[in-house]
Every structure is written in C-alpha cells, then in structure tokens.
Write an enzyme that holds these catalytic residues in place. Structure first.
Site, mmCIF file in Angstrom:
data_model
loop_
_atom_site.group_PDB
_atom_site.id
_atom_site.type_symbol
_atom_site.label_atom_id
_atom_site.label_comp_id
_atom_site.label_asym_id
_atom_site.label_seq_id
_atom_site.Cartn_x
_atom_site.Cartn_y
_atom_site.Cartn_z
ATOM 1 N N ARG A 195 62.027 16.255 -2.097
ATOM 2 C CA ARG A 195 61.715 17.526 -1.423
ATOM 3 C C ARG A 195 62.964 18.410 -1.297
ATOM 4 O O ARG A 195 62.862 19.608 -1.044
ATOM 5 C CB ARG A 195 61.063 17.283 -0.049
ATOM 6 C CG ARG A 195 60.726 18.559 0.696
ATOM 7 C CD ARG A 195 59.561 18.433 1.673
ATOM 8 N NE ARG A 195 59.690 17.293 2.569
ATOM 9 C CZ ARG A 195 60.565 17.210 3.576
ATOM 10 N NH1 ARG A 195 61.373 18.221 3.822
ATOM 11 N NH2 ARG A 195 60.625 16.139 4.325
ATOM 12 N N TYR A 202 53.417 43.308 -7.718
ATOM 13 C CA TYR A 202 52.422 42.246 -7.919
ATOM 14 C C TYR A 202 51.532 42.127 -6.664
ATOM 15 O O TYR A 202 52.046 41.994 -5.545
ATOM 16 C CB TYR A 202 53.175 40.942 -8.193
ATOM 17 C CG TYR A 202 52.300 39.746 -8.435
ATOM 18 C CD1 TYR A 202 51.436 39.689 -9.516
ATOM 19 C CD2 TYR A 202 52.349 38.654 -7.578
ATOM 20 C CE1 TYR A 202 50.637 38.574 -9.738
ATOM 21 C CE2 TYR A 202 51.562 37.529 -7.800
ATOM 22 C CZ TYR A 202 50.698 37.507 -8.876
ATOM 23 O OH TYR A 202 49.911 36.398 -9.091
ATOM 24 N N ASP A 229 61.766 41.311 -8.817
ATOM 25 C CA ASP A 229 60.884 40.413 -9.567
ATOM 26 C C ASP A 229 61.110 40.720 -11.048
ATOM 27 O O ASP A 229 60.722 41.767 -11.533
ATOM 28 C CB ASP A 229 59.429 40.675 -9.141
ATOM 29 C CG ASP A 229 58.443 39.697 -9.768
ATOM 30 O OD1 ASP A 229 58.706 39.231 -10.889
ATOM 31 O OD2 ASP A 229 57.406 39.427 -9.141
HETATM 32 C C1 LIG Z 1 52.138 35.833 -11.581
HETATM 33 C C2 LIG Z 1 53.173 36.662 -10.948
HETATM 34 C C3 LIG Z 1 53.817 36.245 -9.771
HETATM 35 C C4 LIG Z 1 53.413 35.006 -9.011
HETATM 36 O O1 LIG Z 1 53.673 33.843 -9.706
HETATM 37 P P1 LIG Z 1 52.811 32.508 -9.520
HETATM 38 O O2 LIG Z 1 53.565 31.528 -10.330
HETATM 39 O O3 LIG Z 1 51.427 32.802 -10.034
HETATM 40 O O4 LIG Z 1 52.783 32.179 -8.077
HETATM 41 C C5 LIG Z 1 54.845 37.041 -9.283
HETATM 42 N N1 LIG Z 1 55.208 38.192 -9.881
HETATM 43 C C6 LIG Z 1 54.590 38.627 -10.996
HETATM 44 C C7 LIG Z 1 55.040 39.908 -11.602
HETATM 45 C C8 LIG Z 1 53.551 37.900 -11.558
HETATM 46 O O5 LIG Z 1 52.914 38.354 -12.635
#
Ligand SMILES: *Cc1c(COP(=O)(O)O)cnc(C)c1O
Length: 389
Positions: A59, A112, A183
C-alpha cells in the site's frame, strides 16, 4: 512527431533486471507481494519511519510500481512520480493533498467531466471552484480569487482540444503563489512537457495512451520530491487507491511501444481529420493541428495524438445516433487511447441546453483513432456520414 531519443530509451529500456549479468530477464519482474520482511525489528522500524521510500507494505511502495514511477518521472522531467489505481485516484489525491476548507480551484479550459464532478463534491468540504472557458490571459487574471489555491489546466482540453498558453498562465499563477496542476493525458509526456513550461504538478490517466491497450486502469502524479512526499502521506498511503503490481507491469509493457504507437496514431488521425474537414456533412473539425495560433502550438506540442472531435452539419440527436450506429470499424464506447478505434458523443436526447451552457456544440462526435489503418477508418466514416444525412 518529434520524439526525444532519450524518451524512447526510457520507454523501452528496463532498469531493474541486471543488464550485463548472465541470463538477465528482459522484462521487469512482477513483485506480487503485499509485504516485505526485515532481518531485525529495528530494521522494520527504520522502514516504517520512511515508508515513502522503503519497501514495507505494497500500500506504500512496491518495486514493480516503482519501476513505472521512475519512467514516468523521467519522461515528464519531474523529480518524482506516484502511481494510482486510476487517473481519478491521482486527481483526487492532488486535490486532497493541496486544498483545505475555504480554498478555491480555478479550472481553465474544457475539463474532464468526472474531475469537475469531484470538484462539485468538494463543495461539501468548503472548497469552491469556477470554470473558465475564456482562455485569454487577462480573463485568467480576473478569474483568480484571493482564495484560489489551485489552478487546474487541461491542454489540449477535453472534447474540443483547445490549447492553452501554459507558460503564460502558469507564470501568472506562480507570481501569486498559486499551485498549477495540468492533466497531460491527451499529449502524453512524449508530446508535451508541462513541468518545463512552468506547471507545478502533472497528472495522467495511464488508462489511455500510456497503457495503450484498453486492458488496465491506472493514474499518475508527477512533481517535485517534496510534493510527491506530501501527496504520499496525505492522500496515498491512507486513501489506499494504489496501483497493483500486475497492473504496473502491464503499464510498463504498454510504455515500451508508446513511441511507435503514438507516431502511427498521429499520422492516421491527421488523415482522418483532413478527410472530415473536406466532407460536406461535417461542420467543423476540432484538432490542435487546425488551431490558429501556430506559434503557440509549436512552442508546446512536439506532436499530435489520435483523439479528435467534429461537428455534424445535421446536429440533432437522432442524426448523431444514426451516424454512430452506422459505423462498423469504430466501436461505440467510453475511454480512448487504445489500439482499437472508438466513437462517442456528449449528445443525449435531453441535454442540448446543458451542452450549450458548457460551450459544447450540439452534434459533436469524438473519435479515438486507433491502429486499424487510416484507409479502412476513412471508408467507414464515409459510409456512416452518407447515412447521417
Ligand atoms: C480518462 C481520463 C481521466 C481519468 O482517468 P481514469 O483512469 O479513467 O480514472 C482523466 N483525465 C482525462 C483527460 C481522461 O480522459
């Protein structure tokens, strides 16, 4: 696509399996264990006192997971990385570790959806937010509040793939002592390095291109050693959203073909985008290659990936559904970034007004261009577009 040769080396090489030794394995071992034992009780206590860097319990740290974390940190030119059970677990961890009651988050660009839903839940803990869709630096300055603690960027943004001036926005935030998180899932670290452009934190879903085969769910945060240590103790070890060793191993395997996959995604998606742009049943194509500010694009992105969207000229829900159902090669589903081509639309029969409020055009269709070959995909789109009219 301009790939840095050292990035390709990081993606492909294995750093754990004893190069130069006789009979060294070529793939990283899966250390499928929940705990690690110590020769003495004193050694265990030492381990527990530095759990962010020692193998005590899976963990916390695990060698297979650490191997992929080293690679992602190197690719993003960050000091450290922590991997999570999903992109959303990584995103939650950044917010949980950074924010307290009374703070404000400013989201810039189309973000997102689930990230914004999470921010809605954070209102219950006294964390407020705004979404800024005007990407101009002046509008950004005006939208910052005295309580803004975190600026959340997505570039290219979700759904419309609009590009932000990352250098400009992060430097304004830095002047005011506000942390910035971006992101970087669309571009991947091979095509964009936000830390070098001024961002403090990068998050990824590894479920998309980094894994690349639609067979794992994972996420990552990359930042300074100090920030990752803070995230480790505030929002990793105790939240428990860990990446399992086997999934880390799948991610390592996916990374090995990332440079080759991305090169092909870029070429095929550009061909698909050009085809759509010339088609009379298509109103507009959203792809960073068609953005006006070429200088900005060239200063941030060293390549394009395979996710794009376009607007059908007939933008009512029934036309969208008929078009999607007419496709044969593109499969209908959420997510993106795998070898198979996928299609989806934010359109529902009852949400035209809500989409308008979010600045999303009716009739928008999103494509994840996979690796089936552009000719087959274009033929598929051509016949479905004929049916959509
Ligand atoms: C899919 C996605 C996420 C989230 O990721 P998961 O692995 O599905 O939790 C975050 N940001 C963007 C731009 C995404 O397309």
């Amino acid at each position: 696509m301009l790939l840095d040769p050292s990035d390709v080396e990081v993606c492909i090489a294995d750093d754990t399996t004893g190069h130069g030794e006789d009979g060294a394995p070529t793939a990283t071992p899966i250390v499928q264990t929940s705990l690690f034992t110590f020769p003495t009780f004193a050694a265990l206590i030492d381990g527990l006192n530095a759990e962010h860097e020692r193998h005590v319990y899976t963990r916390g740290q695990n060698p297979t997971v650490a191997a992929v974390e080293r690679k992602l940190a190197a690719l993003e030119r960050g000091e450290a990385c922590k991997c999570f059970a999903s992109g959303m677990a990584a995103i939650s961890a950044v917010m949980l570790a950074t924010l307290r009651s009374g703070d404000h988050i400013l989201f810039v660009n189309h973000t997102y959806g689930p990230t914004l839903q999470l921010a809605e839940h954070l209102r219950r803990f006294g964390v407020e937010h705004d979404v800024l869709l005007d990407l101009d630096a002046g509008a950004f300055r005006r939208a910052l509040r005295p309580e803004t603690r975190l600026v959340w960027l997505e570039s290219p943004g979700s759904m419309l793939f609009r590009v932000l001036d990352i250098r400009a926005l992060t430097s304004i935030a830095r002047e005011r002592g506000i942390a910035t998180c971006i992101d970087n899932s669309w571009a991947t670290p091979l095509c964009q390095k936000p830390l070098a452009l001024g961002a403090d934190i990068v998050v990824h879903t590894c479920t998309k291109y980094l894994g690349g085969h639609s067979d794992l769910v994972a996420g990552a945060v990359v930042s300074t050693t100090a920030r990752i240590e803070e995230i480790f103790y505030r929002a990793y070890l105790l939240n428990g959203g860990i990446l399992a060793p086997f999934d880390a191993w799948l991610l390592l395997r996916g990374l090995r073909t990332l440079p080759a996959r991305l090169r092909q995604h870029e070429v095929d998606a550009l061909r698909v985008a050009e085809f759509l742009r010339a088609h009379p049943a298509v109103r507009r194509v959203h792809h960073p290659a068609f953005a006006e500010d070429r200088e900005l694009i060239a200063s941030q992105l060293t390549g394009y990936t395979g996710l794009l969207s376009f607007e059908l000229a007939h933008d009512d829900f029934d036309s969208v559904a008929r078009f999607i159902d007419g496709l044969r090669r593109f499969r209908i589903g959420v997510s993106w970034g795998g070898v198979e081509s996928l299609v989806i639309s934010p359109s529902r029969s009852d949400n035209a007004r809500e989409l308008d409020a979010r600045g999303i055009p009716a009739g928008l269709v999103r494509l994840s261009v996979g690796l089936e070959g552009a000719d087959a995909l274009i033929a598929d789109l051509d016949s479905a577009l004929a049916r959509a009219r």
